[in-house]
Design a protein around this motif. Structure first.
Motif, PDB file in Angstrom:
ATOM      1  N   LYS A 131       0.874  -0.886   0.095  1.00 24.44           N
ATOM      2  CA  LYS A 131      -0.334   0.006  -0.190  1.00 24.44           C
ATOM      3  C   LYS A 131       1.214   1.332  -0.182  1.00 24.44           C
ATOM      4  N   LYS A 132       0.876   2.477  -1.101  1.00 29.34           N
ATOM      5  CA  LYS A 132       1.643   3.470  -0.951  1.00 29.34           C
ATOM      6  C   LYS A 132       0.159   4.593  -1.081  1.00 29.34           C
ATOM      7  N   TRP A 144      14.206   1.863   1.868  1.00 28.48           N
ATOM      8  CA  TRP A 144      14.304   1.022   3.424  1.00 28.48           C
ATOM      9  C   TRP A 144      13.282  -0.618   3.460  1.00 28.48           C
ATOM     10  N   GLN A 145      13.225  -1.177   1.954  1.00 31.01           N
ATOM     11  CA  GLN A 145      12.091  -2.016   2.173  1.00 31.01           C
ATOM     12  C   GLN A 145      10.304  -2.167   2.536  1.00 31.01           C
ATOM     13  N   LEU A 146      10.046  -0.670   2.074  1.00 30.54           N
ATOM     14  CA  LEU A 146       8.894  -1.170   3.138  1.00 30.54           C
ATOM     15  C   LEU A 146       7.785  -1.780   2.869  1.00 30.54           C
ATOM     16  N   ASN A 147       7.102  -2.349   3.394  1.00 27.01           N
ATOM     17  CA  ASN A 147       6.084  -2.660   2.841  1.00 27.01           C
ATOM     18  C   ASN A 147       5.012  -2.241   2.790  1.00 27.01           C
ATOM     19  N   SER A 148       4.718  -1.387   3.340  1.00 31.93           N
ATOM     20  CA  SER A 148       3.267   0.250   3.088  1.00 31.93           C
ATOM     21  C   SER A 148       4.324   1.395   3.542  1.00 31.93           C
ATOM     22  N   LEU A 149       3.271   2.622   3.073  1.00 35.37           N
ATOM     23  CA  LEU A 149       4.111   3.725   3.690  1.00 35.37           C
ATOM     24  C   LEU A 149       2.532   4.780   3.822  1.00 35.37           C
ATOM     25  N   ILE A 150       2.490   5.854   3.793  1.00 34.28           N
ATOM     26  CA  ILE A 150       0.891   6.792   3.737  1.00 34.28           C
ATOM     27  C   ILE A 150       1.821   7.902   4.659  1.00 34.28           C
ATOM     28  N   ILE A 151       1.611   9.018   3.293  1.00 35.19           N
ATOM     29  CA  ILE A 151       2.027  10.661   3.516  1.00 35.19           C
ATOM     30  C   ILE A 151       1.060  11.190   3.310  1.00 35.19           C
ATOM     31  N   GLN A 152       0.445  11.861   4.442  1.00 30.99           N
ATOM     32  CA  GLN A 152      -1.324  12.538   4.179  1.00 30.99           C
ATOM     33  C   GLN A 152      -0.769  14.399   4.620  1.00 30.99           C
ATOM     34  N   HIS A 153      -0.982  15.479   4.188  1.00 30.32           N
ATOM     35  CA  HIS A 153      -0.492  16.738   4.326  1.00 30.32           C
ATOM     36  C   HIS A 153      -2.379  17.412   4.103  1.00 30.32           C
ATOM     37  N   ALA A 154      -2.776  17.728   5.458  1.00 28.98           N
ATOM     38  CA  ALA A 154      -4.353  18.887   6.082  1.00 28.98           C
ATOM     39  C   ALA A 154      -3.741  20.019   5.152  1.00 28.98           C
ATOM     40  N   VAL A 155      -5.178  20.657   4.057  1.00 25.33           N
ATOM     41  CA  VAL A 155      -4.465  22.390   3.901  1.00 25.33           C
ATOM     42  C   VAL A 155      -5.840  22.774   4.590  1.00 25.33           C
TER      43      VAL A 155
END
Lengths: 140, 78
Positions: free
Chosen positions: A4-5, A73-84
């Motif tokens: 998941k990204k 880093w051989q990640l399995n899942s990642l999230i980046i969320q930014h609010a406005v």
């Protein structure tokens, strides 16, 4: 293989949903950083923050950061969320998170994600004080 | 030529877009020089970047009328 990204610019961040978004059967470590609105800047009381984004470029820059981190880093899942929009004291404004087989990778990845986001992603923060507003970092 | 403005750049110009019709900058550097001359407050910023089609662009990158061009003042997300 990344399960998941999630790369998003949103009006409201729901931190309670982040664990489920990062959890998977391959990951023994899940690390999350949440940036929030602090009440005081240099002893001045902040009423609110206003965030503005150049959305399509911000999403592209966030995606570049994500791809780099997943590979490094051989990640399995990642999230980046930014609010406005307008955010009040204690509101979450940014979430970065990663999951990996072991904890070292996701800890290091989170540090990279937030530090790089602050350097390159075209999002701007205005501090609203009682008597003035200031675009953060605009002037030396 | 249309240029998008964000953050403090929008405040300096007083609009979310700049329109160039007579003197049209041909490169990123020319655009930076032109706006700094017209709006001296750009010279007071910590940094000034330009994006062409949603990518940071170096000073020698040429500008075309159909490009999406944006002024990127110092970012402060997070």
């Amino acid at each position: 293989m990344v399960d998941k990204k999630i790369i998003e610019i949103v009006d409201v961040i729901d931190t309670s949903k982040v664990f489920a978004k990062l959890s998977d059967s391959q990951s023994g470590g899940i690390c999350v950083f949440v940036g929030a609105v602090r009440e005081f800047t240099k002893n001045e009381k902040v009423m609110s923050l206003e965030f503005e984004a150049y959305e399509q470029m911000a999403l592209r820059e966030m995606d570049k950061i994500a791809i780099n981190a997943i590979e490094k880093w051989q990640l399995n899942s990642l999230i980046i969320q930014h609010a406005v929009g307008f955010k009040k004291v204690e509101d979450p404004v940014v979430v970065v998170g990663a999951s990996s087989a072991h904890r070292d990778a996701c800890f290091e990845a989170c540090r990279y994600l937030i530090d790089t986001l602050k350097e390159t992603v075209p999002i701007w923060k205005k501090e609203v004080f009682e008597n003035k507003t200031v675009w953060v970092s605009a002037h030396p | 030529m249309k240029v998008l403005l964000f953050g403090i750049a929008k405040d300096i110009v007083g609009s979310s877009q700049l329109q160039f019709s007579e003197v049209v900058p041909k490169t990123v550097l020319e655009l930076k020089q032109l706006i700094s001359k017209t709006y001296p407050k750009f010279g007071e910023l910590s940094s000034l970047a330009v994006a062409v089609n949603s990518e940071y662009a170096k000073d020698d990158v040429p500008l075309n009328r159909n490009d999406e061009i944006a002024i990127i003042p110092p970012v402060s997300g997070g």
